[in-house]
Design a protein around this motif. Structure first.
Motif, PDB file in Angstrom:
ATOM      1  N   LEU A  52      21.388 -12.869  -7.164  1.00  0.00           N
ATOM      2  CA  LEU A  52      21.601 -11.419  -7.075  1.00  0.00           C
ATOM      3  C   LEU A  52      21.638 -10.940  -5.633  1.00  0.00           C
ATOM      4  N   GLU A  53      20.808 -11.517  -4.785  1.00  0.00           N
ATOM      5  CA  GLU A  53      20.832 -11.136  -3.372  1.00  0.00           C
ATOM      6  C   GLU A  53      22.196 -11.445  -2.756  1.00  0.00           C
ATOM      7  N   ILE A  54      22.750 -12.601  -3.098  1.00  0.00           N
ATOM      8  CA  ILE A  54      24.076 -12.961  -2.591  1.00  0.00           C
ATOM      9  C   ILE A  54      25.139 -12.036  -3.173  1.00  0.00           C
ATOM     10  N   LEU A  55      25.047 -11.759  -4.475  1.00  0.00           N
ATOM     11  CA  LEU A  55      26.038 -10.897  -5.122  1.00  0.00           C
ATOM     12  C   LEU A  55      26.023  -9.474  -4.567  1.00  0.00           C
ATOM     13  N   ASN A  56      24.876  -9.034  -4.070  1.00  0.00           N
ATOM     14  CA  ASN A  56      24.806  -7.710  -3.452  1.00  0.00           C
ATOM     15  C   ASN A  56      25.544  -7.656  -2.121  1.00  0.00           C
ATOM     16  N   LEU A  57      25.726  -8.811  -1.498  1.00  0.00           N
ATOM     17  CA  LEU A  57      26.336  -8.866  -0.172  1.00  0.00           C
ATOM     18  C   LEU A  57      27.797  -9.307  -0.169  1.00  0.00           C
ATOM     19  N   ILE A  58      28.153 -10.152  -1.107  1.00  0.00           N
ATOM     20  CA  ILE A  58      29.451 -10.819  -1.050  1.00  0.00           C
ATOM     21  C   ILE A  58      30.169 -10.686  -2.390  1.00  0.00           C
ATOM     22  N   LYS A  59      31.458 -10.441  -2.340  1.00  0.00           N
ATOM     23  CA  LYS A  59      32.279 -10.377  -3.552  1.00  0.00           C
ATOM     24  C   LYS A  59      32.620 -11.795  -3.993  1.00  0.00           C
ATOM     25  N   VAL A  60      32.355 -12.088  -5.269  1.00  0.00           N
ATOM     26  CA  VAL A  60      32.722 -13.379  -5.844  1.00  0.00           C
ATOM     27  C   VAL A  60      33.550 -13.141  -7.101  1.00  0.00           C
ATOM     28  N   ASP A  61      34.342 -14.131  -7.465  1.00  0.00           N
ATOM     29  CA  ASP A  61      35.143 -14.045  -8.685  1.00  0.00           C
ATOM     30  C   ASP A  61      34.429 -14.680  -9.872  1.00  0.00           C
ATOM     31  N   ILE A  62      33.719 -15.779  -9.599  1.00  0.00           N
ATOM     32  CA  ILE A  62      33.061 -16.536 -10.664  1.00  0.00           C
ATOM     33  C   ILE A  62      31.672 -16.963 -10.196  1.00  0.00           C
ATOM     34  N   VAL A  63      30.713 -16.887 -11.112  1.00  0.00           N
ATOM     35  CA  VAL A  63      29.379 -17.439 -10.877  1.00  0.00           C
ATOM     36  C   VAL A  63      29.190 -18.578 -11.873  1.00  0.00           C
ATOM     37  N   VAL A  64      28.964 -19.778 -11.347  1.00  0.00           N
ATOM     38  CA  VAL A  64      28.677 -20.944 -12.182  1.00  0.00           C
ATOM     39  C   VAL A  64      27.176 -21.157 -12.101  1.00  0.00           C
TER      40      VAL A  64
ATOM     41  N   ILE B 160      39.949 -23.109  -4.616  1.00  0.00           N
ATOM     42  CA  ILE B 160      38.553 -22.752  -4.875  1.00  0.00           C
ATOM     43  C   ILE B 160      37.800 -22.683  -3.551  1.00  0.00           C
ATOM     44  N   GLU B 161      37.153 -21.540  -3.335  1.00  0.00           N
ATOM     45  CA  GLU B 161      36.337 -21.356  -2.137  1.00  0.00           C
ATOM     46  C   GLU B 161      34.888 -21.162  -2.560  1.00  0.00           C
ATOM     47  N   LYS B 162      34.012 -22.073  -2.146  1.00  0.00           N
ATOM     48  CA  LYS B 162      32.587 -21.928  -2.444  1.00  0.00           C
ATOM     49  C   LYS B 162      32.027 -20.862  -1.511  1.00  0.00           C
ATOM     50  N   ILE B 163      31.605 -19.757  -2.092  1.00  0.00           N
ATOM     51  CA  ILE B 163      31.063 -18.640  -1.325  1.00  0.00           C
ATOM     52  C   ILE B 163      29.613 -18.887  -0.961  1.00  0.00           C
ATOM     53  N   GLY B 164      28.887 -19.559  -1.855  1.00  0.00           N
ATOM     54  CA  GLY B 164      27.483 -19.817  -1.570  1.00  0.00           C
ATOM     55  C   GLY B 164      26.793 -20.534  -2.702  1.00  0.00           C
ATOM     56  N   GLU B 165      25.509 -20.784  -2.487  1.00  0.00           N
ATOM     57  CA  GLU B 165      24.645 -21.440  -3.463  1.00  0.00           C
ATOM     58  C   GLU B 165      23.342 -20.659  -3.553  1.00  0.00           C
TER      59      GLU B 165
ATOM     60  N   ARG C 156      36.917 -17.289  -5.533  1.00  0.00           N
ATOM     61  CA  ARG C 156      35.658 -17.286  -4.784  1.00  0.00           C
ATOM     62  C   ARG C 156      34.507 -17.518  -5.762  1.00  0.00           C
ATOM     63  N   VAL C 157      33.752 -18.621  -5.549  1.00  0.00           N
ATOM     64  CA  VAL C 157      32.753 -19.046  -6.524  1.00  0.00           C
ATOM     65  C   VAL C 157      31.358 -19.131  -5.898  1.00  0.00           C
ATOM     66  N   LEU C 158      30.378 -18.673  -6.651  1.00  0.00           N
ATOM     67  CA  LEU C 158      28.966 -18.828  -6.301  1.00  0.00           C
ATOM     68  C   LEU C 158      28.362 -19.802  -7.304  1.00  0.00           C
ATOM     69  N   PHE C 159      27.648 -20.822  -6.806  1.00  0.00           N
ATOM     70  CA  PHE C 159      27.000 -21.807  -7.653  1.00  0.00           C
ATOM     71  C   PHE C 159      25.495 -21.569  -7.657  1.00  0.00           C
ATOM     72  N   VAL C 160      24.908 -21.576  -8.870  1.00  0.00           N
ATOM     73  CA  VAL C 160      23.481 -21.302  -9.011  1.00  0.00           C
ATOM     74  C   VAL C 160      22.845 -22.388  -9.876  1.00  0.00           C
ATOM     75  N   ASP C 161      21.919 -23.121  -9.287  1.00  0.00           N
ATOM     76  CA  ASP C 161      21.192 -24.161 -10.017  1.00  0.00           C
ATOM     77  C   ASP C 161      19.915 -24.472  -9.248  1.00  0.00           C
ATOM     78  N   ASP C 162      18.867 -24.804  -9.967  1.00  0.00           N
ATOM     79  CA  ASP C 162      17.600 -25.108  -9.298  1.00  0.00           C
ATOM     80  C   ASP C 162      17.474 -26.586  -8.940  1.00  0.00           C
ATOM     81  N   HIS C 163      18.503 -27.355  -9.143  1.00  0.00           N
ATOM     82  CA  HIS C 163      18.515 -28.768  -8.773  1.00  0.00           C
ATOM     83  C   HIS C 163      19.545 -28.990  -7.660  1.00  0.00           C
ATOM     84  N   GLN C 164      19.068 -29.319  -6.485  1.00  0.00           N
ATOM     85  CA  GLN C 164      19.954 -29.489  -5.332  1.00  0.00           C
ATOM     86  C   GLN C 164      21.002 -30.576  -5.558  1.00  0.00           C
ATOM     87  N   ILE C 165      20.639 -31.617  -6.294  1.00  0.00           N
ATOM     88  CA  ILE C 165      21.589 -32.697  -6.549  1.00  0.00           C
ATOM     89  C   ILE C 165      22.802 -32.197  -7.341  1.00  0.00           C
TER      90      ILE C 165
END
Length: 75
Positions: free
Chosen positions: A40-52, A27-32, A3-12
């Motif tokens: 952090l708001e997402i991490l407070n709500l959802i369990k993820v394995d990796i943050v990219v 691989i399951e994309k949990i969110g962006e 379960r992966v969360l992706f974090v970047d300020d560029h939508q592309i």
């Protein structure tokens, strides 16, 4: 399933990563998020394995986000 969360300020970048992993069966994309605060708001709500994440983002440096993420970890 990873379960992966992706974090970047560029939508592309987020769109490109999503496109690359959409057919990966383990691989399951949990969110962006577009900044550390949103991550952090997402991490407070959802369990993820990796943050990219991008290193250089607005609204909360990645080092601070990393420390806070450890505080909110769901075991």
């Amino acid at each position: 399933m990873i379960r992966v969360l992706f974090v970047d300020d560029h939508q592309i970048v987020l769109d490109g990563i999503s496109s690359l992993i959409k057919n990966e069966p383990n691989i399951e994309k949990i969110g962006e998020a577009v900044n550390g605060q949103e991550a952090l708001e997402i991490l407070n709500l959802i369990k993820v394995d990796i943050v990219v994440t991008d290193i250089h983002m607005p609204i909360m440096a990645v080092s601070y986000t990393h420390l806070r993420a450890h505080e909110t970890r769901h075991d």
